[in-house]
Design an enzyme around this catalytic site. Structure first.
Site, short mmCIF file in Angstrom:
data_model
loop_
_atom_site.label_atom_id
_atom_site.label_comp_id
_atom_site.label_asym_id
_atom_site.label_seq_id
_atom_site.Cartn_x
_atom_site.Cartn_y
_atom_site.Cartn_z
CB THR A 63 -0.95 0.03 1.21
OG1 THR A 63 -0.17 -0.11 2.40
CG2 THR A 63 -1.98 -1.09 1.14
CB THR A 102 -7.47 1.00 -3.94
OG1 THR A 102 -7.17 2.39 -3.82
CG2 THR A 102 -6.85 0.50 -5.24
CE1 TYR A 126 -2.32 -0.03 -3.14
CE2 TYR A 126 -3.60 1.92 -3.71
CZ TYR A 126 -3.44 0.77 -2.95
OH TYR A 126 -4.39 0.43 -2.02
CD1 TRP A 151 -8.96 8.74 0.09
CD2 TRP A 151 -9.54 10.51 1.32
NE1 TRP A 151 -8.97 9.84 -0.74
CE2 TRP A 151 -9.32 10.94 -0.01
CE3 TRP A 151 -9.94 11.45 2.26
CZ2 TRP A 151 -9.47 12.28 -0.42
CZ3 TRP A 151 -10.09 12.78 1.86
CH2 TRP A 151 -9.84 13.18 0.55
#
Length: 282
Positions: A63, A102, A126, A151
């Site tokens: 991450t 994500t 990512y 977030w």
């Protein structure tokens, strides 16, 4: 059921462990890299078979968004290859997998909340590796559920909330970007959604989850300081261009949660209420 949690030492993995006590009817296998190397196909297959795993919640991921730009191979191994190994192994037992993804699968050029049918268009290593992970999981396991979130923060590990609390106490002034818009997600709320999905039954597909509402990193910081009673630190709004970073960030990555709310009949907490809950625990 026998349920495997990977990445149990991370923010979400830790929150899952706290909630497991409420679901004693299941046997939980909490693993991190010490207990199970998910980048080894053989290790994954053996673990799933020996422990008769019925379901997997994959909380493990690479991450570090900026470092990923220079560590593409490791990022790909953890975010793309490993999830496919997990999916293929649990498919052999006709089990399910919940893969956490994500908002970075989108480039952030929209100005209305992203829905699950929007075409992904990542523009970071990512984001690209996480999207490839989604595709692999869906390909190798029929009962796969992808939950995209954004977030993420919690009382565990390193995250934006903890960093802003620390900097707010250390520095007289702080610059934070105001032109990146999204919604924070309290990892405890995400863990509850995952548990709900397991209990009600996996409905395969892609889903979005964050807390309700919309904010910027600047406004998020102001809320953190206000709730913590920090008044000695002046927070300045910055343009993204003033804070260059190796990886591109989506300017707008608000996620539409309608599909998940309708599928599982859940009510999603407002981001500032969840932030308050988390900070009271801190």
């Amino acid at each position: 059921m026998n349920i495997l949690i990977t990445g149990c030492n991370g923010q979400l993995g830790n929150e899952m462990q706290l909630l497991e006590k409420e679901y004693p009817q299941h046997v939980w296998f909490n693993t991190d890299v010490q207990e199970l190397d998910i980048t080894s196909q053989l290790a994954v297959e053996q673990f799933v078979a020996q422990n008769q795993i019925d379901g997997i919640v994959n909380c493990a991921a690479y991450t570090a968004v900026d470092k990923a730009e220079d560590n593409k191979e490791l990022c790909t191994t953890l975010n793309t290859v490993a999830p496919a190994y997990l999916a293929a192994a649990v498919e052999k037992r006709s089990g399910f997998i919940i893969q956490i993804s994500t908002d970075y699968v989108f480039d952030g050029t929209k100005y209305t909340p992203y829905v699950e049918t929007d075409t992904p268009c990542p523009n970071s290593v990512y984001g690209s590796t996480k999207l490839a992970g989604e595709i692999g999981v869906t390909k190798f396991c029929k009962r796969s559920m992808i939950i995209r979130t954004a977030w993420l923060y919690s009382t565990f590990g390193n995250n934006f909330v903890k960093t802003m609390l620390r900097l707010g106490q250390e520095k007289p002034e702080l610059g934070v970007v105001f032109d990146q818009i999204g919604t924070p997600t309290y990892a405890r709320d995400l863990a509850r959604v995952i548990m709900t999905a397991i209990e009600q039954g996996i409905q395969p597909g892609v889903y979005h989850f964050s807390n309700e509402g919309v904010t910027s990193w600047y406004d998020f910081t102001k809320a953190i300081h206000r709730l913590a009673g920090i008044t000695s630190c002046h927070v300045r709004p910055l343009h993204t261009a003033e804070y260059p970073a190796p990886a591109h960030r989506p300017h707008y990555s608000v996620l539409d949660k309608t599909k998940l709310k309708q599928a599982y009949g859940i009510e999603v907490p407002y981001w500032e209420e969840s932030l308050k809950e988390c900070m009271e625990k801190l």
